[in-house]
Each structure stands twice: as C-alpha cells, then as structure tokens.
Design a protein around this motif. Sequence first.
Motif, PDB file in Angstrom:
ATOM      1  N   GLY A  75       0.729  -1.082  -0.100  1.00 26.43           N
ATOM      2  CA  GLY A  75      -0.020  -0.018   0.063  1.00 26.43           C
ATOM      3  C   GLY A  75       0.950   1.432   0.111  1.00 26.43           C
ATOM      4  N   SER A  76       1.994   1.102  -0.584  1.00 27.77           N
ATOM      5  CA  SER A  76       2.956   2.191  -0.517  1.00 27.77           C
ATOM      6  C   SER A  76       2.685   3.439  -1.390  1.00 27.77           C
ATOM      7  CB  SER A  76       4.486   1.840  -0.951  1.00 27.77           C
ATOM      8  OG  SER A  76       4.999   0.688  -0.256  1.00 27.77           O
ATOM      9  N   TYR A  77       2.840   4.703  -1.032  1.00 29.52           N
ATOM     10  CA  TYR A  77       2.519   5.839  -1.451  1.00 29.52           C
ATOM     11  C   TYR A  77       3.702   6.318  -2.676  1.00 29.52           C
ATOM     12  CZ  TYR A  77       1.139  10.805  -2.202  1.00 29.52           C
ATOM     13  OH  TYR A  77       0.783  11.831  -3.140  1.00 29.52           O
ATOM     14  N   HIS A  78       3.303   6.567  -3.697  1.00 29.80           N
ATOM     15  CA  HIS A  78       4.547   7.085  -4.749  1.00 29.80           C
ATOM     16  C   HIS A  78       3.751   8.396  -5.406  1.00 29.80           C
ATOM     17  CE1 HIS A  78       7.473   3.745  -4.987  1.00 29.80           C
ATOM     18  NE2 HIS A  78       6.672   3.198  -4.418  1.00 29.80           N
ATOM     19  N   PRO A  79       4.441   9.227  -5.171  1.00 28.98           N
ATOM     20  CA  PRO A  79       4.226  10.664  -5.916  1.00 28.98           C
ATOM     21  C   PRO A  79       4.142  10.487  -7.457  1.00 28.98           C
ATOM     22  CG  PRO A  79       6.439  10.663  -5.403  1.00 28.98           C
ATOM     23  CD  PRO A  79       6.046   9.506  -4.782  1.00 28.98           C
ATOM     24  N   MET A  80       3.025  11.259  -8.179  1.00 33.34           N
ATOM     25  CA  MET A  80       2.718  10.922  -9.506  1.00 33.34           C
ATOM     26  C   MET A  80       2.754  12.437 -10.288  1.00 33.34           C
ATOM     27  SD  MET A  80      -0.046   8.164  -9.377  1.00 33.34           S
ATOM     28  CE  MET A  80       0.185   6.674  -8.549  1.00 33.34           C
ATOM     29  N   SER A  81       3.228  12.500 -11.483  1.00 34.07           N
ATOM     30  CA  SER A  81       2.853  13.736 -12.241  1.00 34.07           C
ATOM     31  C   SER A  81       2.368  13.265 -13.473  1.00 34.07           C
ATOM     32  CB  SER A  81       4.100  14.746 -12.651  1.00 34.07           C
ATOM     33  OG  SER A  81       4.664  14.987 -11.116  1.00 34.07           O
ATOM     34  N   ILE A  82       1.650  14.345 -14.241  1.00 36.10           N
ATOM     35  CA  ILE A  82       1.475  13.885 -15.539  1.00 36.10           C
ATOM     36  C   ILE A  82       2.325  14.795 -16.578  1.00 36.10           C
ATOM     37  CG2 ILE A  82      -0.562  14.395 -17.210  1.00 36.10           C
ATOM     38  CD1 ILE A  82      -1.180  12.083 -15.524  1.00 36.10           C
ATOM     39  N   CYS A  83       2.817  14.272 -17.698  1.00 38.45           N
ATOM     40  CA  CYS A  83       3.410  14.797 -18.756  1.00 38.45           C
ATOM     41  C   CYS A  83       2.722  14.781 -20.152  1.00 38.45           C
ATOM     42  CB  CYS A  83       4.736  14.338 -18.828  1.00 38.45           C
ATOM     43  SG  CYS A  83       5.880  15.181 -20.264  1.00 38.45           S
ATOM     44  N   PRO A  84       2.222  15.845 -20.513  1.00 39.94           N
ATOM     45  CA  PRO A  84       1.561  15.905 -21.710  1.00 39.94           C
ATOM     46  C   PRO A  84       2.288  15.310 -22.785  1.00 39.94           C
ATOM     47  CG  PRO A  84       1.140  17.944 -20.766  1.00 39.94           C
ATOM     48  CD  PRO A  84       2.295  17.254 -19.973  1.00 39.94           C
ATOM     49  N   GLU A  85       1.517  14.507 -23.706  1.00 40.51           N
ATOM     50  CA  GLU A  85       2.459  13.914 -24.756  1.00 40.51           C
ATOM     51  C   GLU A  85       3.433  14.771 -25.569  1.00 40.51           C
ATOM     52  OE1 GLU A  85      -0.613  12.211 -27.648  1.00 40.51           O
ATOM     53  OE2 GLU A  85       1.004  11.152 -28.602  1.00 40.51           O
ATOM     54  N   ASP A  86       3.130  15.974 -25.996  1.00 39.54           N
ATOM     55  CA  ASP A  86       3.937  16.834 -26.590  1.00 39.54           C
ATOM     56  C   ASP A  86       4.949  17.444 -25.573  1.00 39.54           C
ATOM     57  OD1 ASP A  86       2.106  18.569 -25.367  1.00 39.54           O
ATOM     58  OD2 ASP A  86       1.586  19.558 -27.278  1.00 39.54           O
ATOM     59  N   GLY A  87       4.797  17.270 -24.423  1.00 37.79           N
ATOM     60  CA  GLY A  87       5.718  18.055 -23.284  1.00 37.79           C
ATOM     61  C   GLY A  87       5.292  19.332 -23.188  1.00 37.79           C
ATOM     62  N   VAL A  88       4.237  19.841 -23.678  1.00 35.35           N
ATOM     63  CA  VAL A  88       4.009  21.138 -23.421  1.00 35.35           C
ATOM     64  C   VAL A  88       2.798  21.311 -22.158  1.00 35.35           C
ATOM     65  CG1 VAL A  88       3.133  23.498 -24.341  1.00 35.35           C
ATOM     66  CG2 VAL A  88       4.724  21.806 -25.715  1.00 35.35           C
ATOM     67  N   VAL A  89       3.067  22.220 -21.369  1.00 33.90           N
ATOM     68  CA  VAL A  89       1.949  22.173 -20.130  1.00 33.90           C
ATOM     69  C   VAL A  89       0.898  23.198 -20.397  1.00 33.90           C
ATOM     70  CG1 VAL A  89       1.586  22.848 -17.660  1.00 33.90           C
ATOM     71  CG2 VAL A  89       3.741  21.310 -18.548  1.00 33.90           C
ATOM     72  N   PRO A  90      -0.453  22.870 -20.412  1.00 38.01           N
ATOM     73  CA  PRO A  90      -1.424  23.927 -20.566  1.00 38.01           C
ATOM     74  C   PRO A  90      -1.252  25.178 -19.743  1.00 38.01           C
ATOM     75  CG  PRO A  90      -2.315  21.741 -20.104  1.00 38.01           C
ATOM     76  CD  PRO A  90      -0.799  21.432 -20.009  1.00 38.01           C
ATOM     77  N   GLU A  91      -1.553  26.358 -20.730  1.00 38.37           N
ATOM     78  CA  GLU A  91      -1.310  27.563 -19.834  1.00 38.37           C
ATOM     79  C   GLU A  91      -1.990  27.848 -18.730  1.00 38.37           C
ATOM     80  OE1 GLU A  91      -0.858  30.918 -22.690  1.00 38.37           O
ATOM     81  OE2 GLU A  91       0.691  29.733 -23.554  1.00 38.37           O
TER      82      GLU A  91
END
Length: 436
Positions: free
Chosen positions: A325-341
């Motif tokens: 039940g370990s917690y791991h931090p997570m992030s999203i990387c958009p497919e093109d690597g560009v973060v919405p403004e």
Amino acid sequence: MPEPIKMPPYLTNIAGVPIPKIVEELGTPAFVYDEARILAQLDDLKIFDVVRYAQKACSSLAILQILRKSGIAVDAVSAAEIRRALKVGYRPKPEEEGGIHEIVYTADIFDREALELCVSNGIHVNCGSIDMIHQLGKALVAREGVEFPVEITLRVNPGFGHGHSQKTNTGGTLSKHGIWHEQLDEALSVAGRYGILVSGLHIHIGSGTDFEHLSKCCDAMKFFALNIGSTIRTISAGGGLPTVYKEGDSYVDLQKYYELWNAMREELEAQFLHEVTLEIEPGRYVVAESGYLIAEVRAVKNQDENRFYLLDAGFNNLARPTLYGSYHPMSICPEDGVVPESEPELEDIIVGGPLCESGDIFTQEEGGFVVSRKLPRAWNGDFLVIGCAGAYGFVMGSNYNSKLYAPEALLRDGKIYCIRKRQTFEQLIENEIMLD
Ligand SMILES: *Cc1c(COP(=O)(O)O)cnc(C)c1O
C-alpha cells in the motif's frame, strides 16, 4: 539533508531531460535514474566509516558501478548478488590485514551456491542463523588452505522490530531475520568449534523506521557487543533510513543518528582498547528518490464519480503499492511535453495498470483499499510519471501476464544512457521447452 523530491501536477523533464525525449529513446514503461541524486544522497552518509549499499534495493550493474566508484561497499543477499558485485569489480576480500570487506553476504540461510561462492572466494559472511555458522564451518574445515580463524559477523534479532509495514518489520519474535538475542552465546560457541571468530555485530530491524526505533538498536547493540567482548571490531547499524515519499514523511537527522552511534562506538573502543568500525547499510535512502517509472496513459474510464487512468505499467513493474500500500508521488507529462497555460484543474483519479488482477492499482493503501489521487486531466498518449521508484522498483518486477521487463536508463549531465534494454519476447521464452 537533501530536499525531498518535488512532483508537481505537471512534470515535463527529469534531471533536465525532456520526458518525451526519454520516451522516444526507451519507449514505455521505462525506469530512469538521476545519477546526481544518487551521489547527493551519498554525501550525507559518508560520516560513517563504511557505507554499505544494500544492493537488493536496485542491483543493476551500472548502478553498482557508480557506487563502487564512489567508495561505497556492498551488501549481497544471494549468490547472484555476490556475482553482480564481483562483476563490477568489488574485491572478494580485503587485500591487506584489517582492510574493509567490500562485499558482505547477509542472509538467514545459505543456498548451496551461495555457500560455495562465499567459501571459494573468501567472502565475508554476516550470519542470520546458527545453521549458517554450522554450514560455513563444515565447508571451511573441509577445504584445503583455509587460514583460521575465519571471521564472521552475526546479524542479531534484538527482540523488537519496526518497519513501515508488517512485511518490512524485521525484528521481534515473529521475524525470521537474525539470530535470536538469547542465543548469541550458543552462536559463539558453535563458531568457536570450527575456528570461526565473531568479529562483528549487525542489527537491521526494519525499513522506513524513525529515529526512536533506529536508536533503540544502538542501545541493544552496545549491550550485545559488551557481552561478547573485544573480538568485536565492526558494528553495523543496518539500513532502514526512511525516504520521503509524501508530505508528512520525514528523513531522520543523520548527523544526530551518527553521533548517537559514534558515542556508543567510542565507549566500546575504550573498553576493548582497539578501533571499532561503524557501518551503515542503507538501500532505499541511496536510490529511492533517484528513480522514476514513466508510463503511458492507455485508457481513461469514467465509472460514476470515479475516473481511472489505466497505464501500460503495472505491479509487474512497481510492486510496492500492491505489496505494501505504498504511496508514490505522481505527475502528468502531456504527450507533446507542453504544459497547458491555464492553472491545472486537479481531479480525483484512480491510477491502475494493465494486468488482469484487481490489485493492479497504484493508488491504494495498506490492506488493498483503493483511493484516488489529485491529478490533472490527462488523455491517452499522455505520460504518467511515478516518482521515488528507484528502490524496490525494477528489482521487484516480474514477468506476470508475460509482460516483458522494462528498460532502465541513467540520466547523467542531461544525457540518457541506457543501462538495461527492454526484455524481448525471445528472452522471455528462452528457457522454455515445448514438448511434441
Ligand atoms: C533490506 C536490507 C537493508 C536495506 O534496507 P533499506 O530500508 O532499503 O535501507 C539493509 N540491510 C539488510 C540486511 C537488509 O535486508
């Protein structure tokens, strides 16, 4: 003390390397390790005389090479871990009298191969059972040219334990690890019968323990060492140094921890009238935060109020959430690597893998309770990055569902170095034999 890893809602590069570029080179799922982070973790540990890396946390050859070059000794818990250490150039035994043992085999049993390897290479053994002393003793006596006394260390079960989960608790009456503290005299007398000298003690009560529990080991160690007396030349504080996986977790104050052990070591030195070497044996502390598992979102499911992101990585790649039940931090990387403004709107997301197994969920708590995680909206083709995946990540992977082992790469100076290729189908079935 290093800064805990920051995993913002969107993450587009790791150690200066754009995530889409990593994916282009390695595909998904893939593990990457930030070398600079490993080196930074080592800095703080070097106050101890010997830092012995518990390679079971991440035993890839390239990782062991980095550690060897940094002057870190290594712990092996199996025959193949001994061979990994030898393969990257660790020496089987000290070249000079009193030199440190670069490799120590620590276990509660010898399988036949490990016993043979230890005896033929003169590898130092840290015995976690009295049967190991008998087996080693018999093998040494039977072998020609062995110079006695041969030294061993004893792993002691001090009668109490602690760990971040029942499954990582390694002390107390229900733990299989170490020689029960009330049987140390017996262990000593068995050793003596074979011309074996107990030159050190080791206590490792669990992983992810806090300062209070870690320091209890120190008191126990002092008691056992004084009982055994001046044959003791090394003491090992074991591993278990916690990693910061999420907010609210904390590191232990290593300086304070060292001072506690060092004071005890000095008391032993004053009693024994010789130097006593102080070792520490971390696994996760060295590599956990350097590692990331990069996966691709392959399906998004909406079921009433629950939204699922299903990835191409599962517990075949990273088993800790399913196991503990370990917690791991997570992030999203958009497919093109560009973060919405626009400011990311976070939603409650359940993150799962591809396996035909309901436990294949990365967002779960101990006991298997499924929970959700605040993550930005993602679509198929976007990447989900799981952080703090360097320790007990790849090494606990499996071929379940005939999934192939993921590749691993090292990120060094902004460049990607593949250190393990993705397993192929041919390798998966290599040893299988079809009958006609
Ligand atoms: C697993 C283990 C370690 C390392 O534990 P961490 O929690 O990764 O630091 C150290 N020593 C022994 C004997 C172990 O089995």
